[in-house]
Design an enzyme around this catalytic site. Sequence first.
Site, PDB file in Angstrom:
ATOM      1  N   LEU A  58       6.764 -44.626  33.024  1.00  0.00           N
ATOM      2  CA  LEU A  58       6.601 -44.907  31.602  1.00  0.00           C
ATOM      3  C   LEU A  58       7.951 -44.587  30.976  1.00  0.00           C
ATOM      4  O   LEU A  58       8.542 -43.558  31.302  1.00  0.00           O
ATOM      5  CB  LEU A  58       5.540 -44.006  30.964  1.00  0.00           C
ATOM      6  CG  LEU A  58       4.089 -44.464  30.957  1.00  0.00           C
ATOM      7  CD1 LEU A  58       3.214 -43.389  30.337  1.00  0.00           C
ATOM      8  CD2 LEU A  58       3.917 -45.779  30.224  1.00  0.00           C
ATOM      9  N   ASP A  59       8.414 -45.439  30.099  1.00  0.00           N
ATOM     10  CA  ASP A  59       9.688 -45.178  29.435  1.00  0.00           C
ATOM     11  C   ASP A  59       9.611 -43.888  28.623  1.00  0.00           C
ATOM     12  O   ASP A  59       8.528 -43.448  28.226  1.00  0.00           O
ATOM     13  CB  ASP A  59      10.045 -46.336  28.501  1.00  0.00           C
ATOM     14  CG  ASP A  59      10.325 -47.611  29.256  1.00  0.00           C
ATOM     15  OD1 ASP A  59      10.949 -47.540  30.325  1.00  0.00           O
ATOM     16  OD2 ASP A  59       9.923 -48.676  28.773  1.00  0.00           O
ATOM     17  N   ARG A  60      10.747 -43.341  28.358  1.00  0.00           N
ATOM     18  CA  ARG A  60      10.851 -42.102  27.577  1.00  0.00           C
ATOM     19  C   ARG A  60      10.161 -42.238  26.221  1.00  0.00           C
ATOM     20  O   ARG A  60       9.541 -41.302  25.731  1.00  0.00           O
ATOM     21  CB  ARG A  60      12.337 -41.795  27.405  1.00  0.00           C
ATOM     22  CG  ARG A  60      12.645 -40.498  26.733  1.00  0.00           C
ATOM     23  CD  ARG A  60      14.152 -40.283  26.764  1.00  0.00           C
ATOM     24  NE  ARG A  60      14.527 -39.261  25.816  1.00  0.00           N
ATOM     25  CZ  ARG A  60      15.752 -39.042  25.417  1.00  0.00           C
ATOM     26  NH1 ARG A  60      16.743 -39.770  25.906  1.00  0.00           N
ATOM     27  NH2 ARG A  60      16.017 -38.100  24.560  1.00  0.00           N
ATOM     28  N   SER A 104       7.592 -44.137  25.541  1.00  0.00           N
ATOM     29  CA  SER A 104       6.188 -44.501  25.699  1.00  0.00           C
ATOM     30  C   SER A 104       5.386 -43.257  26.024  1.00  0.00           C
ATOM     31  O   SER A 104       5.922 -42.269  26.512  1.00  0.00           O
ATOM     32  CB  SER A 104       6.029 -45.542  26.807  1.00  0.00           C
ATOM     33  OG  SER A 104       6.746 -46.718  26.490  1.00  0.00           O
ATOM     34  N   ARG A 164       9.980 -52.566  30.912  1.00  0.00           N
ATOM     35  CA  ARG A 164       9.669 -52.617  29.475  1.00  0.00           C
ATOM     36  C   ARG A 164       8.875 -53.860  29.102  1.00  0.00           C
ATOM     37  O   ARG A 164       9.024 -54.445  28.040  1.00  0.00           O
ATOM     38  CB  ARG A 164      10.944 -52.481  28.641  1.00  0.00           C
ATOM     39  CG  ARG A 164      11.653 -51.136  28.869  1.00  0.00           C
ATOM     40  CD  ARG A 164      12.911 -50.932  28.062  1.00  0.00           C
ATOM     41  NE  ARG A 164      12.686 -50.743  26.641  1.00  0.00           N
ATOM     42  CZ  ARG A 164      12.342 -49.596  26.056  1.00  0.00           C
ATOM     43  NH1 ARG A 164      12.141 -48.526  26.786  1.00  0.00           N
ATOM     44  NH2 ARG A 164      12.177 -49.525  24.761  1.00  0.00           N
TER      45      ARG A 164
END
Length: 180
Positions: free
Chosen positions: A44-46, A48, A143
């Site tokens: 998961l992106d930072r 998110s 993403r």
Amino acid sequence: MNPERKIVLFNKPYDVLCQFTDEQDRSVLKDFIDIPGVYAAGRLDRDSEGLLILTNDGKLQSKLADPRHKTSKTYWVQVDGEISDDAILQLSRGVKLKDGLTRPAKAQRMQEPTVWPRNPPVRFRKNIPTSWLSLTITEGKNRQVRRMTAAVGFPTLRLIRYRIGDWTLDGLAPGEYRCL
């Protein structure tokens, strides 16, 4: 000797990296989870939030993270503006991105979910409403959800992964984990 299989469900807070160490002293998984030998099955992106599964089982990790296995993942997405029927239809059919067409997604409007406040809060603009949708995808391009909503004209403001396969983040506050 075969180690016991470990599966950890973690509600990743905003601004936490999906790794155990960081040279720049940013918030990472080890700040929340002290279980040796587990690794994130996917990322998961930072910026998110939400469900992250960690495991010591390489086959499970591959099944959850590799797009070839088509494990479904559901995201709760707050977007800029009142999302249109046309945008929902485009998301449902697949969206053309620079790296190709996405698989069709299950997209539907939803009421704002009862979730924790984000810190820092999502920007608020008095004259531009926001709306929420539930988006289920079966791949995991970089993403992808953010790029999909932007491509149909509704940039993502907040992204929470609610479900991976049969697991959800129900009962987990941000920063909490549960071992299965």
